[in-house]
Design a protein around this motif. Structure first.
Motif, PDB file in Angstrom:
ATOM      1  N   GLY A 112      73.394 -21.818 -31.994  1.00 28.45           N
ATOM      2  CA  GLY A 112      72.531 -20.647 -31.853  1.00 28.45           C
ATOM      3  C   GLY A 112      71.394 -20.669 -32.864  1.00 28.45           C
ATOM      4  O   GLY A 112      70.243 -20.365 -32.526  1.00 28.45           O
ATOM      5  N   ILE A 113      71.717 -21.013 -34.100  1.00 35.15           N
ATOM      6  CA  ILE A 113      70.673 -21.129 -35.132  1.00 35.15           C
ATOM      7  C   ILE A 113      69.694 -22.227 -34.752  1.00 35.15           C
ATOM      8  O   ILE A 113      68.475 -22.058 -34.858  1.00 35.15           O
ATOM      9  CB  ILE A 113      71.304 -21.391 -36.523  1.00 35.15           C
ATOM     10  N   ALA A 114      70.219 -23.343 -34.267  1.00 36.65           N
ATOM     11  CA  ALA A 114      69.364 -24.471 -33.887  1.00 36.65           C
ATOM     12  C   ALA A 114      68.377 -24.059 -32.795  1.00 36.65           C
ATOM     13  O   ALA A 114      67.182 -24.377 -32.874  1.00 36.65           O
ATOM     14  CB  ALA A 114      70.223 -25.647 -33.431  1.00 36.65           C
ATOM     15  N   ALA A 115      68.862 -23.360 -31.793  1.00 42.54           N
ATOM     16  CA  ALA A 115      67.981 -22.919 -30.703  1.00 42.54           C
ATOM     17  C   ALA A 115      66.907 -21.971 -31.228  1.00 42.54           C
ATOM     18  O   ALA A 115      65.737 -22.046 -30.822  1.00 42.54           O
ATOM     19  CB  ALA A 115      68.805 -22.250 -29.610  1.00 42.54           C
ATOM     20  N   ARG A 116      67.282 -21.098 -32.146  1.00 43.23           N
ATOM     21  CA  ARG A 116      66.325 -20.158 -32.736  1.00 43.23           C
ATOM     22  C   ARG A 116      65.261 -20.902 -33.541  1.00 43.23           C
ATOM     23  O   ARG A 116      64.071 -20.575 -33.475  1.00 43.23           O
ATOM     24  CB  ARG A 116      67.082 -19.164 -33.626  1.00 43.23           C
ATOM     25  N   LEU A 117      65.679 -21.929 -34.300  1.00 43.94           N
ATOM     26  CA  LEU A 117      64.720 -22.711 -35.086  1.00 43.94           C
ATOM     27  C   LEU A 117      63.725 -23.417 -34.176  1.00 43.94           C
ATOM     28  O   LEU A 117      62.522 -23.430 -34.463  1.00 43.94           O
ATOM     29  CB  LEU A 117      65.438 -23.752 -35.951  1.00 43.94           C
ATOM     30  N   ILE A 118      64.219 -23.995 -33.100  1.00 44.87           N
ATOM     31  CA  ILE A 118      63.330 -24.698 -32.172  1.00 44.87           C
ATOM     32  C   ILE A 118      62.286 -23.727 -31.625  1.00 44.87           C
ATOM     33  O   ILE A 118      61.085 -24.022 -31.619  1.00 44.87           O
ATOM     34  CB  ILE A 118      64.136 -25.348 -31.032  1.00 44.87           C
ATOM     35  N   ARG A 119      62.731 -22.583 -31.178  1.00 44.76           N
ATOM     36  CA  ARG A 119      61.825 -21.588 -30.598  1.00 44.76           C
ATOM     37  C   ARG A 119      60.811 -21.073 -31.632  1.00 44.76           C
ATOM     38  O   ARG A 119      59.606 -21.095 -31.399  1.00 44.76           O
ATOM     39  CB  ARG A 119      62.618 -20.424 -30.018  1.00 44.76           C
ATOM     40  N   ASP A 120      61.318 -20.622 -32.774  1.00 42.42           N
ATOM     41  CA  ASP A 120      60.434 -20.007 -33.766  1.00 42.42           C
ATOM     42  C   ASP A 120      59.474 -21.014 -34.388  1.00 42.42           C
ATOM     43  O   ASP A 120      58.286 -20.719 -34.565  1.00 42.42           O
ATOM     44  CB  ASP A 120      61.251 -19.334 -34.870  1.00 42.42           C
ATOM     45  N   HIS A 121      59.974 -22.192 -34.745  1.00 40.76           N
ATOM     46  CA  HIS A 121      59.077 -23.185 -35.364  1.00 40.76           C
ATOM     47  C   HIS A 121      58.085 -23.730 -34.346  1.00 40.76           C
ATOM     48  O   HIS A 121      56.953 -24.086 -34.710  1.00 40.76           O
ATOM     49  CB  HIS A 121      59.874 -24.294 -36.044  1.00 40.76           C
ATOM     50  N   GLY A 122      58.466 -23.771 -33.078  1.00 39.35           N
ATOM     51  CA  GLY A 122      57.507 -24.144 -32.039  1.00 39.35           C
ATOM     52  C   GLY A 122      56.365 -23.146 -31.955  1.00 39.35           C
ATOM     53  O   GLY A 122      55.189 -23.521 -31.858  1.00 39.35           O
ATOM     54  N   ARG A 123      56.696 -21.874 -32.016  1.00 35.12           N
ATOM     55  CA  ARG A 123      55.663 -20.824 -31.972  1.00 35.12           C
ATOM     56  C   ARG A 123      54.782 -20.853 -33.217  1.00 35.12           C
ATOM     57  O   ARG A 123      53.554 -20.747 -33.127  1.00 35.12           O
ATOM     58  CB  ARG A 123      56.309 -19.453 -31.836  1.00 35.12           C
ATOM     59  N   LEU A 124      55.410 -20.970 -34.395  1.00 34.21           N
ATOM     60  CA  LEU A 124      54.633 -21.024 -35.631  1.00 34.21           C
ATOM     61  C   LEU A 124      53.707 -22.246 -35.633  1.00 34.21           C
ATOM     62  O   LEU A 124      52.555 -22.162 -36.062  1.00 34.21           O
ATOM     63  CB  LEU A 124      55.562 -21.067 -36.848  1.00 34.21           C
ATOM     64  N   ASP A 125      54.223 -23.370 -35.155  1.00 33.39           N
ATOM     65  CA  ASP A 125      53.426 -24.594 -35.170  1.00 33.39           C
ATOM     66  C   ASP A 125      52.282 -24.524 -34.163  1.00 33.39           C
ATOM     67  O   ASP A 125      51.207 -25.065 -34.426  1.00 33.39           O
ATOM     68  CB  ASP A 125      54.303 -25.817 -34.913  1.00 33.39           C
ATOM     69  N   ALA A 126      52.478 -23.874 -33.041  1.00 35.01           N
ATOM     70  CA  ALA A 126      51.384 -23.734 -32.072  1.00 35.01           C
ATOM     71  C   ALA A 126      50.221 -22.987 -32.709  1.00 35.01           C
ATOM     72  O   ALA A 126      49.052 -23.367 -32.549  1.00 35.01           O
ATOM     73  CB  ALA A 126      51.879 -23.020 -30.822  1.00 35.01           C
ATOM     74  N   ARG A 127      50.533 -21.938 -33.436  1.00 30.66           N
ATOM     75  CA  ARG A 127      49.480 -21.166 -34.107  1.00 30.66           C
ATOM     76  C   ARG A 127      48.816 -22.007 -35.203  1.00 30.66           C
ATOM     77  O   ARG A 127      47.596 -21.989 -35.358  1.00 30.66           O
ATOM     78  CB  ARG A 127      50.095 -19.899 -34.691  1.00 30.66           C
ATOM     79  N   LEU A 128      49.619 -22.760 -35.946  1.00 30.59           N
ATOM     80  CA  LEU A 128      49.093 -23.613 -37.006  1.00 30.59           C
ATOM     81  C   LEU A 128      48.183 -24.695 -36.419  1.00 30.59           C
ATOM     82  O   LEU A 128      47.103 -24.966 -36.947  1.00 30.59           O
ATOM     83  CB  LEU A 128      50.252 -24.249 -37.783  1.00 30.59           C
ATOM     84  N   ARG A 129      48.608 -25.323 -35.327  1.00 24.08           N
ATOM     85  CA  ARG A 129      47.792 -26.380 -34.703  1.00 24.08           C
ATOM     86  C   ARG A 129      46.443 -25.829 -34.238  1.00 24.08           C
ATOM     87  O   ARG A 129      45.417 -26.497 -34.372  1.00 24.08           O
ATOM     88  CB  ARG A 129      48.534 -27.019 -33.530  1.00 24.08           C
ATOM     89  N   GLU A 130      46.447 -24.618 -33.708  1.00 27.10           N
ATOM     90  CA  GLU A 130      45.187 -24.010 -33.278  1.00 27.10           C
ATOM     91  C   GLU A 130      44.273 -23.761 -34.472  1.00 27.10           C
ATOM     92  O   GLU A 130      43.067 -24.035 -34.410  1.00 27.10           O
ATOM     93  CB  GLU A 130      45.447 -22.709 -32.514  1.00 27.10           C
ATOM     94  N   ALA A 131      44.820 -23.264 -35.560  1.00 27.53           N
ATOM     95  CA  ALA A 131      44.000 -23.049 -36.764  1.00 27.53           C
ATOM     96  C   ALA A 131      43.472 -24.379 -37.288  1.00 27.53           C
ATOM     97  O   ALA A 131      42.298 -24.484 -37.651  1.00 27.53           O
ATOM     98  CB  ALA A 131      44.812 -22.338 -37.843  1.00 27.53           C
ATOM     99  N   ALA A 132      44.314 -25.398 -37.322  1.00 26.31           N
ATOM    100  CA  ALA A 132      43.881 -26.714 -37.799  1.00 26.31           C
ATOM    101  C   ALA A 132      42.763 -27.267 -36.911  1.00 26.31           C
ATOM    102  O   ALA A 132      41.794 -27.853 -37.403  1.00 26.31           O
ATOM    103  CB  ALA A 132      45.063 -27.679 -37.844  1.00 26.31           C
ATOM    104  N   ARG A 133      42.890 -27.070 -35.608  1.00 26.55           N
ATOM    105  CA  ARG A 133      41.846 -27.536 -34.690  1.00 26.55           C
ATOM    106  C   ARG A 133      40.522 -26.824 -34.986  1.00 26.55           C
ATOM    107  O   ARG A 133      39.481 -27.461 -35.109  1.00 26.55           O
ATOM    108  CB  ARG A 133      42.264 -27.289 -33.247  1.00 26.55           C
ATOM    109  N   ARG A 134      40.581 -25.515 -35.140  1.00 22.80           N
ATOM    110  CA  ARG A 134      39.366 -24.743 -35.414  1.00 22.80           C
ATOM    111  C   ARG A 134      38.767 -25.093 -36.772  1.00 22.80           C
ATOM    112  O   ARG A 134      37.551 -25.025 -36.951  1.00 22.80           O
ATOM    113  CB  ARG A 134      39.648 -23.250 -35.352  1.00 22.80           C
ATOM    114  N   LEU A 135      39.615 -25.451 -37.719  1.00 26.11           N
ATOM    115  CA  LEU A 135      39.149 -25.769 -39.072  1.00 26.11           C
ATOM    116  C   LEU A 135      38.862 -27.262 -39.246  1.00 26.11           C
ATOM    117  O   LEU A 135      38.507 -27.702 -40.338  1.00 26.11           O
ATOM    118  CB  LEU A 135      40.195 -25.311 -40.103  1.00 26.11           C
ATOM    119  N   ASP A 136      39.052 -28.028 -38.178  1.00 31.96           N
ATOM    120  CA  ASP A 136      38.793 -29.467 -38.176  1.00 31.96           C
ATOM    121  C   ASP A 136      39.664 -30.202 -39.204  1.00 31.96           C
ATOM    122  O   ASP A 136      39.189 -31.032 -39.965  1.00 31.96           O
ATOM    123  CB  ASP A 136      37.306 -29.745 -38.421  1.00 31.96           C
ATOM    124  N   VAL A 137      40.968 -29.860 -39.212  1.00 28.98           N
ATOM    125  CA  VAL A 137      41.927 -30.516 -40.102  1.00 28.98           C
ATOM    126  C   VAL A 137      42.852 -31.366 -39.236  1.00 28.98           C
ATOM    127  O   VAL A 137      43.488 -30.861 -38.315  1.00 28.98           O
ATOM    128  CB  VAL A 137      42.763 -29.480 -40.898  1.00 28.98           C
TER     129      VAL A 137
END
Length: 170
Positions: free
Chosen positions: A67-92
């Protein structure tokens, strides 16, 4: 006259996601070395947590660990999607995988089985989430980009919740 005095101050600020869409092509807001490092390390952390979560779903038979593993996959996937978008906009540019050390640590955990796997996996998650909180705190103290600092601030409650779940299970 007031409009002329406010214009330079408004231009000096980092753009909001809404105003970034109208920024000139090729323009990116100022990003410090600290901001870049945070984006890269946080991205690697998210990738490592997703990989660890998938390993736990494959290897563990403990319902709570799974259950914890499934939660980590979901939450870190969401956090990383937002991070990737910021990195793209910031050209990182972001790395394509977890660090060598993160991969080595996960391989050592996966080499175990049963209850030993579960305990080692939970300990690894506790350490990784503590490291992630320290990384975010460093960004909040030393970072320059409002976007990147917002990522660090917004991810902290999620990471603290993960750490609480892991420690409770330990």
């Amino acid at each position: 006259m007031l409009a002329f005095t406010l214009a330079p101050a408004a231009q000096a600020q980092s753009p909001t996601p809404e105003t970034a869409a109208v920024a000139p092509a090729g323009w990116a807001p100022r990003v410090s070395a600290q901001d870049r490092e945070y984006l890269r390390q946080a991205h690697r952390g998210h990738l490592a947590e997703i990989a660890a979560g998938r390993a736990a779903l494959r290897e563990s038979r403990d319902r709570d660990v799974r259950g914890i593993a499934a939660r980590l996959i979901r939450d870190h996937g969401r956090l990383d999607a937002r991070l990737r978008e910021a990195a793209r906009r910031l050209d990182v540019r972001l790395p394509g995988s977890p660090s060598v050390e993160q991969r080595r640590e996960l391989r050592a955990v996966v080499a175990r089985s049963g209850h030993r796997f579960d305990r080692a996996w939970l300990r690894l998650q506790a350490e990784a989430h503590q490291d992630a909180l320290r990384l975010g705190e460093r960004e909040l103290r030393r970072g320059h980009s409002r976007w990147v600092k917002d990522l660090a601030r917004d991810s902290a409650p999620v990471i603290r919740h993960h750490l609480h779940m892991v420690r409770t299970e330990l």
